[in-house]
Design an enzyme around this catalytic site. Structure first.
Site, PDB file in Angstrom:
ATOM      1  N   ARG A   1     -11.239  40.854   7.286  1.00  0.00           N
ATOM      2  CA  ARG A   1     -12.368  40.265   6.559  1.00  0.00           C
ATOM      3  C   ARG A   1     -11.912  39.048   5.770  1.00  0.00           C
ATOM      4  O   ARG A   1     -10.885  39.091   5.090  1.00  0.00           O
ATOM      5  CB  ARG A   1     -12.976  41.280   5.593  1.00  0.00           C
ATOM      6  CG  ARG A   1     -14.093  40.686   4.745  1.00  0.00           C
ATOM      7  CD  ARG A   1     -14.757  41.716   3.860  1.00  0.00           C
ATOM      8  NE  ARG A   1     -13.909  42.230   2.813  1.00  0.00           N
ATOM      9  CZ  ARG A   1     -13.676  41.616   1.642  1.00  0.00           C
ATOM     10  NH1 ARG A   1     -14.228  40.437   1.396  1.00  0.00           N
ATOM     11  NH2 ARG A   1     -12.917  42.182   0.726  1.00  0.00           N
TER      12      ARG A   1
ATOM     13  N   GLU B   1      -8.399  36.671  -5.023  1.00  0.00           N
ATOM     14  CA  GLU B   1      -7.995  35.537  -4.204  1.00  0.00           C
ATOM     15  C   GLU B   1      -8.388  34.212  -4.860  1.00  0.00           C
ATOM     16  O   GLU B   1      -7.855  33.150  -4.510  1.00  0.00           O
ATOM     17  CB  GLU B   1      -8.659  35.664  -2.826  1.00  0.00           C
ATOM     18  CG  GLU B   1      -8.124  34.733  -1.768  1.00  0.00           C
ATOM     19  CD  GLU B   1      -8.640  35.119  -0.383  1.00  0.00           C
ATOM     20  OE1 GLU B   1      -8.833  36.329  -0.136  1.00  0.00           O
ATOM     21  OE2 GLU B   1      -8.828  34.218   0.450  1.00  0.00           O
TER      22      GLU B   1
ATOM     23  N   HIS C   1      -4.928  43.712   0.970  1.00  0.00           N
ATOM     24  CA  HIS C   1      -5.110  42.472   0.219  1.00  0.00           C
ATOM     25  C   HIS C   1      -3.744  41.993  -0.251  1.00  0.00           C
ATOM     26  O   HIS C   1      -2.973  42.779  -0.802  1.00  0.00           O
ATOM     27  CB  HIS C   1      -6.034  42.731  -0.975  1.00  0.00           C
ATOM     28  CG  HIS C   1      -6.518  41.484  -1.649  1.00  0.00           C
ATOM     29  ND1 HIS C   1      -5.687  40.658  -2.359  1.00  0.00           N
ATOM     30  CD2 HIS C   1      -7.750  40.925  -1.716  1.00  0.00           C
ATOM     31  CE1 HIS C   1      -6.389  39.639  -2.836  1.00  0.00           C
ATOM     32  NE2 HIS C   1      -7.648  39.780  -2.458  1.00  0.00           N
TER      33      HIS C   1
ATOM     34  N   GLN D   1      -7.808  46.779   5.466  1.00  0.00           N
ATOM     35  CA  GLN D   1      -7.309  45.517   4.913  1.00  0.00           C
ATOM     36  C   GLN D   1      -6.323  45.733   3.775  1.00  0.00           C
ATOM     37  O   GLN D   1      -6.606  46.451   2.817  1.00  0.00           O
ATOM     38  CB  GLN D   1      -8.456  44.653   4.396  1.00  0.00           C
ATOM     39  CG  GLN D   1      -7.998  43.294   3.887  1.00  0.00           C
ATOM     40  CD  GLN D   1      -9.138  42.320   3.703  1.00  0.00           C
ATOM     41  OE1 GLN D   1      -9.906  42.427   2.752  1.00  0.00           O
ATOM     42  NE2 GLN D   1      -9.265  41.363   4.612  1.00  0.00           N
TER      43      GLN D   1
ATOM     44  N   PHE E   1     -11.672  29.549  -0.435  1.00  0.00           N
ATOM     45  CA  PHE E   1     -11.059  30.863  -0.248  1.00  0.00           C
ATOM     46  C   PHE E   1     -10.344  30.863   1.095  1.00  0.00           C
ATOM     47  O   PHE E   1     -10.634  30.037   1.971  1.00  0.00           O
ATOM     48  CB  PHE E   1     -12.128  31.963  -0.269  1.00  0.00           C
ATOM     49  CG  PHE E   1     -12.012  32.919  -1.426  1.00  0.00           C
ATOM     50  CD1 PHE E   1     -11.860  32.465  -2.723  1.00  0.00           C
ATOM     51  CD2 PHE E   1     -12.085  34.297  -1.215  1.00  0.00           C
ATOM     52  CE1 PHE E   1     -11.783  33.351  -3.788  1.00  0.00           C
ATOM     53  CE2 PHE E   1     -12.002  35.193  -2.268  1.00  0.00           C
ATOM     54  CZ  PHE E   1     -11.852  34.723  -3.568  1.00  0.00           C
TER      55      PHE E   1
ATOM     56  N   HIS F   1      -7.285  47.508   0.140  1.00  0.00           N
ATOM     57  CA  HIS F   1      -8.426  46.926  -0.562  1.00  0.00           C
ATOM     58  C   HIS F   1      -9.763  47.173   0.124  1.00  0.00           C
ATOM     59  O   HIS F   1     -10.772  47.396  -0.541  1.00  0.00           O
ATOM     60  CB  HIS F   1      -8.195  45.421  -0.692  1.00  0.00           C
ATOM     61  CG  HIS F   1      -9.292  44.683  -1.380  1.00  0.00           C
ATOM     62  ND1 HIS F   1      -9.698  45.006  -2.666  1.00  0.00           N
ATOM     63  CD2 HIS F   1     -10.081  43.631  -0.983  1.00  0.00           C
ATOM     64  CE1 HIS F   1     -10.687  44.189  -3.020  1.00  0.00           C
ATOM     65  NE2 HIS F   1     -10.942  43.366  -2.017  1.00  0.00           N
TER      66      HIS F   1
ATOM     67  N   LEU G   1      -6.447  44.922  -8.195  1.00  0.00           N
ATOM     68  CA  LEU G   1      -6.667  43.672  -7.467  1.00  0.00           C
ATOM     69  C   LEU G   1      -6.386  42.446  -8.333  1.00  0.00           C
ATOM     70  O   LEU G   1      -6.772  42.380  -9.495  1.00  0.00           O
ATOM     71  CB  LEU G   1      -8.126  43.625  -6.990  1.00  0.00           C
ATOM     72  CG  LEU G   1      -8.496  42.429  -6.123  1.00  0.00           C
ATOM     73  CD1 LEU G   1      -7.761  42.492  -4.792  1.00  0.00           C
ATOM     74  CD2 LEU G   1      -9.999  42.393  -5.900  1.00  0.00           C
TER      75      LEU G   1
ATOM     76  N   ARG H   1      -6.244  36.837   4.749  1.00  0.00           N
ATOM     77  CA  ARG H   1      -5.497  37.864   4.027  1.00  0.00           C
ATOM     78  C   ARG H   1      -4.468  38.589   4.879  1.00  0.00           C
ATOM     79  O   ARG H   1      -3.388  38.936   4.401  1.00  0.00           O
ATOM     80  CB  ARG H   1      -6.486  38.875   3.437  1.00  0.00           C
ATOM     81  CG  ARG H   1      -7.336  38.288   2.335  1.00  0.00           C
ATOM     82  CD  ARG H   1      -8.427  39.208   1.896  1.00  0.00           C
ATOM     83  NE  ARG H   1      -9.146  38.655   0.745  1.00  0.00           N
ATOM     84  CZ  ARG H   1     -10.207  39.209   0.191  1.00  0.00           C
ATOM     85  NH1 ARG H   1     -10.701  40.335   0.692  1.00  0.00           N
ATOM     86  NH2 ARG H   1     -10.789  38.655  -0.843  1.00  0.00           N
TER      87      ARG H   1
END
Length: 598
Positions: A411, A253, A236, A234, A121, A376, A250, A311
């Site tokens: 994050r 990822e 995303h 955040q 990730f 997100h 969403l 991100r």
């Protein structure tokens, strides 16, 4: 005064996502009575939407991963604004919590050797996300729910908590209303755990569902607790863009982790442009498409592609590509994983395959997806003690997304699922210890009556504004003024609009009864989103630098001075104050871990 029911338990847990359920397990295992209140149905929580995996350094993939590397990655991803003690606890205990989840019965994907399989990730040095296809959050909530229910807490579904109740400075319960009947309930408890998740519904395009109106953070603030780094929201990088009705949903990822690539309208893999890799990540990512392709089959000898940068970096790159006129047909960017083959995609990304097929009539095994950044997650939140999750108010604890300090300015994907496991447990255990030696506090009917009057006011008004219209105006203002790119002028205009709406919300009117009345529910939710929006914008105005999710184009760089400060918001009366606090210091051991990478 309206009649209300009183429910008395040792501990009250507000929220039944992963953090709330893990706290509940801890309270019941301590032998205390526990009431769990959720705004929706049990099991309907944002935990389900965390699809890609839970980050924990098990080291199952033949790579030298351990908690120290996880600690360093999380600090680096958070642009050093994290609380280092919180990150230390997290990185160490995430491993134990994932294995505990396995013991509870979670069914993970497996390596050929039978170990829990881990995937890459963004921002993680090694394959670290323990997963179940792209349905990890669903499996996690199912497992925690089964475990919690087996311990027989008292579950109150479809109750909205609107005010924390205090005895002097101590939190001793909360007032809620039943969404089915409209009846009021006062919960008395020796300790209260807030685990209400984040807030994204003040933005127009978000992956958050209707529950995410910031209730927990707003109630804590109004009760006297402090909020930390609230400007850090955040974006995303990959939300669905088309068709319009599903914009913001969403796209996990995991698509990029499984080899998905980002292209602009010219077919260019723009993330390879050097300007999109910040200095602190230079040399750690592939610099050619050939190297990036090699990483798919040989992770020991090739560096990962820059699509797997954190991100905040990928979101800004997408935003800049679109702004430069290189966007897709509908104003986004293309995400393509079709080169991985239909069988691989259906096996590794079943939810994404079904989501695009059902909602957009798009076959991602043959076609690219159109994506654009979506709201997100919220890194900021209620300020807590690292070890106990206690807030600045006696008797009040917070865990999960509504709490701040772990993620800093950004994050990393996968850290949210282990966050709720680690700190849900810690909050539940600390609340149980506190409740074991505390008496029930006194219930003051004054605040109860005042909150019920506030709730009923829109129903008794004969004329006034529509709460849905005000919510739409707020979303438009936040989308325009407090989105990815922020400026003094844009934020100031947004703040003025928020303050206007806070005046207008006093004159909201709705029709109908209290039972299952969406307008009545929205009227109270709107107060929460307005309160939190004001905090976000005032903090974004105060932080005059760019760091993580906070991109001030009028202050485009890291400012070392700002890198030593957190922003703390608190109320005095109804006036919001934002001030700086020094970042917590880092122990010599943790400093040495950070030095290892330099």
């Amino acid at each position: 005064m309206e009649p209300f029911e009183t429910v008395e338990r040792d501990v009250l847990v507000i929220g039944a996502g992963g953090a709330g359920l893990r706290a509940t397990i801890a309270v019941r295992e301590a032998g205390l009575s526990c009431a769990v209140v959720c705004k929706s149905l049990l099991g309907k929580a944002h935990t389900v939407m965390a699809e890609g995996g839970a980050a924990a350094a098990l080291g199952n993939m033949g790579e030298p991963d351990n908690w120290r590397v996880h600690f360093r990655d999380t600090m680096l991803g958070g642009a050093y604004l994290n609380n280092p003690r919180i990150v230390e606890l997290f990185a160490k205990e995430a491993i134990e919590r994932v294995l505990e989840l396995e013991q509870y019965g979670a069914v993970f994907d497996r390596t050929p050797e039978g170990l829990i399989s881990q995937r890459p990730f963004g921002g993680h040095t090694y394959r670290r996300l323990n997963h179940v296809g792209d349905r990890t959050g669903l499996e996690l909530i199912r497992t925690l729910q089964d475990k919690a229910v087996s311990l027989q807490p008292d579950v109150f579904m479809e109750f909205t908590v609107t005010r924390l109740l205090k005895d002097a400075d101590r939190v001793v319960g909360a007032l809620a209303y039943n969404r089915q009947s409209g009846g009021f309930v006062a919960f008395r408890a020796k300790a209260v755990v807030v685990a209400t998740g984040g807030w994204g519904r003040m933005y127009k395009y978000t992956s958050n569902s209707w529950e995410s109106t910031g209730d927990g953070a707003a109630m804590a603030l109004e009760a006297g607790a402090e909020l930390l780094d609230m400007e850090m929201v955040q974006f995303h990088p990959t939300g669905m863009l088309w068709p319009p009705g599903v914009r913001g949903l969403l796209v996990t990822e995991a698509v990029r982790g499984e080899g998905g690539v980002l292209r602009n309208s010219q077919g260019e893999r723009f993330m390879f442009r050097p300007e999109y890799t910040p200095e602190r990540y230079r040399g750690k990512y592939a610099e050619t498409e050939e190297e990036g392709a090699g990483w798919l089959t040989d992770k020991a000898n090739f560096r990962r592609p820059p699509e797997l940068l954190p991100r905040d970096e990928v979101s800004r790159a997408i935003y800049k590509e679109v702004r430069a006129g290189r966007g897709s047909e509908h104003g986004g960017i293309y995400l393509d994983v079709s080169h991985r083959g239909a069988d691989y995609i259906r096996r590794s990304l079943p939810s994404m395959y079904e989501q695009f097929h059902a909602l957009g009539d798009i076959d991602i095994t043959r076609q690219p997806m159109e994506i654009y950044p979506t709201i997100h997650y919220t890194m900021g939140g209620i300020r807590v003690d690292p070890d106990t999750c206690s807030t600045t108010l006696p008797g009040l604890y917070a865990a999960g997304e509504c709490a701040g300090g772990l993620h800093g300015a950004n994050r990393l994907g996968g850290n949210s699922l282990t966050d709720i496991l680690v700190f849900g447990r810690r909050a539940g255990e600390a609340a149980a210890i506190y409740a074991s030696s505390a008496m029930q506090g006194a219930l003051d009917e004054g605040p109860v009556s005042a909150e019920m009057d506030l709730l009923l006011r829109p129903l008794s008004a004969t004329s006034g504004e529509n709460p849905f219209h005000l919510a739409a105006e707020l979303q438009e203002a936040m989308q325009q003024g407090a989105m990815i790119e922020r400026t003094e002028a844009g934020l100031t205009a947004c703040l003025e609009k928020v303050l206007q709406l806070r005046e207008r919300v006093e004159h909201v009117q709705v029709e109908g009864s209290r039972a299952y009345n969406p307008g009545w529910n929205a009227a109270r939710d709107l107060r929460f989103t307005l309160r939190i929006s004001e905090v976000i914008v005032r903090c974004a105005l105060a932080r005059k630098e760019s760091r993580g999710a906070q991109w001030r184009s009028d202050y485009p760089g890291f400012d070392p001075e700002w890198g030593r400060k957190n922003l703390v918001a608190r109320l005095e009366g109804d006036t919001l104050h934002v001030e700086t606090r020094p970042l917590p210091s880092m122990s010599p051991e943790l400093q040495s871990i950070m030095e290892e990478a330099r």
